[in-house]
Scaffold this motif. Structure first.
Motif, PDB file in Angstrom:
ATOM      1  N   LEU A 204       0.798  -1.100   0.020  1.00 43.74           N
ATOM      2  CA  LEU A 204      -0.035   0.017  -0.031  1.00 43.74           C
ATOM      3  C   LEU A 204       0.896   1.429   0.048  1.00 43.74           C
ATOM      4  CD1 LEU A 204      -3.120   0.633   2.202  1.00 43.74           C
ATOM      5  CD2 LEU A 204      -1.184   2.352   2.083  1.00 43.74           C
ATOM      6  N   ALA A 260      -7.243   4.355   4.983  1.00 39.10           N
ATOM      7  CA  ALA A 260      -8.186   4.816   3.863  1.00 39.10           C
ATOM      8  C   ALA A 260      -8.308   6.253   3.807  1.00 39.10           C
ATOM      9  CB  ALA A 260      -9.721   3.925   3.985  1.00 39.10           C
ATOM     10  N   VAL A 263      -5.054   7.307   1.831  1.00 36.79           N
ATOM     11  CA  VAL A 263      -4.952   6.954   0.468  1.00 36.79           C
ATOM     12  C   VAL A 263      -5.757   7.724  -0.508  1.00 36.79           C
ATOM     13  CG1 VAL A 263      -5.616   4.915  -1.076  1.00 36.79           C
ATOM     14  CG2 VAL A 263      -3.960   4.579   1.280  1.00 36.79           C
ATOM     15  N   LEU A 264      -7.314   7.905   0.101  1.00 35.26           N
ATOM     16  CA  LEU A 264      -8.023   8.658  -0.673  1.00 35.26           C
ATOM     17  C   LEU A 264      -7.541  10.112  -1.144  1.00 35.26           C
ATOM     18  CD1 LEU A 264     -11.506   7.536   0.666  1.00 35.26           C
ATOM     19  CD2 LEU A 264     -10.702   7.121  -1.678  1.00 35.26           C
ATOM     20  N   THR A 355      -5.352   0.483  -4.336  1.00 33.64           N
ATOM     21  CA  THR A 355      -4.881   0.062  -2.705  1.00 33.64           C
ATOM     22  C   THR A 355      -5.789   0.094  -1.768  1.00 33.64           C
ATOM     23  OG1 THR A 355      -3.547   1.983  -2.046  1.00 33.64           O
ATOM     24  CG2 THR A 355      -2.293   0.760  -3.672  1.00 33.64           C
ATOM     25  N   LEU A 356      -6.772   0.541  -2.129  1.00 37.31           N
ATOM     26  CA  LEU A 356      -7.968   0.909  -0.762  1.00 37.31           C
ATOM     27  C   LEU A 356      -8.312  -0.492  -0.129  1.00 37.31           C
ATOM     28  CD1 LEU A 356     -10.477   3.715  -1.706  1.00 37.31           C
ATOM     29  CD2 LEU A 356      -8.911   3.613   0.026  1.00 37.31           C
ATOM     30  N   ALA A 359      -6.340  -1.276   2.762  1.00 36.65           N
ATOM     31  CA  ALA A 359      -6.465  -0.545   4.074  1.00 36.65           C
ATOM     32  C   ALA A 359      -7.745  -0.746   4.860  1.00 36.65           C
ATOM     33  CB  ALA A 359      -6.462   0.871   3.479  1.00 36.65           C
ATOM     34  N   GLY A 360      -8.623  -2.143   4.515  1.00 35.35           N
ATOM     35  CA  GLY A 360      -9.799  -2.447   5.054  1.00 35.35           C
ATOM     36  C   GLY A 360      -9.798  -3.152   6.160  1.00 35.35           C
ATOM     37  N   ARG A 364      -7.395  -3.830  10.169  1.00 33.36           N
ATOM     38  CA  ARG A 364      -8.090  -3.394  11.206  1.00 33.36           C
ATOM     39  C   ARG A 364      -8.082  -4.608  12.319  1.00 33.36           C
ATOM     40  NH1 ARG A 364     -10.740   0.398   8.000  1.00 33.36           N
ATOM     41  NH2 ARG A 364     -12.572  -1.250   7.595  1.00 33.36           N
TER      42      ARG A 364
END
Length: 374
Positions: A204, A260, A263-264, A355-356, A359-360, A364
């Motif tokens: 990422l 997330a 990245v956005l 790459t989102l 980060a999901g 977590r």
């Protein structure tokens, strides 16, 4: 947290990185004056970052045998001395050779500095400590990127090369006060995440740094050096500020939830660069990208340190950083003739956004199995 050793380490790192950033955008322009063109300019950055990556792979081994003091000193020497040889020729072969040596120095300095930071600060304040280190090493980019471009235009390349060579060598004055110890033994990653989590976070981060390599190398060529200098200054201010904020937030609430949004923000900032002639879009986009980049920097590094030892994590994270920058510079140079700048920046934005999923929820969940933030 700000002990004498921490301050000396930050001073040495700042000196080395100031020499690096003064030349990061100006050396590709210097190579272009020797007839290298866009592909040659990208090759200079790409070769330097390739050497950085190779050196980073060797740093854990060097640290285990020589200790932090000697390795940091070696990095400063390699960043400083070769820069003094740049005025000899603007031929792309010579510039690439010098850049390779400087790239090795960069790899040594950043891996050793990041690992030492993680060892010097208390574990419960690691995010903030890494954020403060990010601010310290961000100052050189704030000064070096725009000043290097401006001074190359106003004063010529020679004076810039001289300063960029001497400043890292001056940082050697801080080296005798650094700890000579070797890294502590790496801990095993726990929970269900393990090494796969390290790899995902590194991937990422590498996508985001690919965009960084593109922007830093080609923004001055896409528009005007003056607009690029202003935009890079804004980005360089936003990144360390966001990195420090993300560290404080991560120590209190955890770092996984920051990935997330970071990245956005990076993807949106790159997309705005498609308007290469629009000062508002370019500068606002670089501010957005800089903020997202700072958040992703701190969040990925903090999460990786929860899973591995200092030397290994620092090498992997910095490897992702510099490999991404090198791939971005080289890859964009190769496709530029087919896409043009606007469409090329759009493709890079899509790459970052892709790459989102990394980060999901899996990140977590894994973070929840690590020691809770304090």
């Amino acid at each position: 947290m700000m002990t004498r050793e921490m301050n000396l380490m930050m001073a040495a790192s700042t000196a080395g990185l100031l020499g690096f950033y003064l030349l990061f955008s100006s050396v590709p322009l210097y190579a272009a004056t020797g007839g290298a063109g866009g592909l040659g300019a990208g090759a200079v950055t790409g070769a330097m970052m390739l050497a950085t990556v190779v050196a980073e792979l060797a740093v854990p081994w060097l640290l285990s045998r020589l200790g932090y003091r000697a390795v940091l000193g070696l990095g400063l020497v390699l960043l400083g001395l070769p820069a003094l040889a740049l005025p000899v020729s603007a031929a792309v072969g010579w510039v690439v050779a010098v850049s390779v040596l400087r790239g090795a120095g960069l790899g040594i300095l950043v891996v050793a500095g990041t690992a030492l930071t993680a060892e010097l600060v208390p574990e419960e304040r690691r995010g903030e400590g890494l954020g403060l280190y990010g601010v310290a090493v961000g100052v050189p980019s704030v000064l070096g990127l725009p000043v290097g471009l401006w001074a190359s235009e106003a004063l010529g390349f020679g004076p810039v090369f001289a300063v960029a060579g001497l400043v890292p060598l001056a940082g050697l004055a801080a080296v005798p006060g650094l700890p000579g110890k070797r890294p502590t033994a790496a801990k095993r990653a726990g929970g269900e995440d393990g090494g796969g989590g390290l790899a995902g976070l590194a991937l990422l981060f590498a996508a985001v740094t690919t965009a960084t390599g593109v922007l830093v190398t080609f923004l001055p060529l896409a528009g005007t050096p003056e607009l690029a200098s202003a935009a890079l200054l804004v980005q360089s201010l936003a990144t360390p500020a966001a990195r420090w904020w993300a560290g404080r937030h991560g120590d209190r609430h955890g770092s996984a939830g920051l990935l997330a949004p970071g990245v956005l923000a990076c993807a949106a900032g790159v997309a705005l660069q498609a308007w290469t002639d629009g000062p508002v879009a370019v500068v606002a986009g670089m501010a957005l990208f800089g903020a997202g980049f700072g958040v992703v920097q701190n969040a990925t590094l903090a999460l990786m340190f929860e899973r591995g030892g200092a030397a290994r994590v620092s090498a992997l994270w910095n490897l992702a950083y510099d490999a991404g920058m090198g791939v971005g510079a080289m890859g964009f140079g190769l496709v530029l003739g087919l896409t043009g700048y606007a469409a090329g920046f759009g493709l890079v934005a899509l790459l970052v956004a892709a790459t989102l999923p990394l980060a999901g929820p899996r990140v977590r969940t894994a973070a929840a199995s690590a020691p809770p933030p304090r």
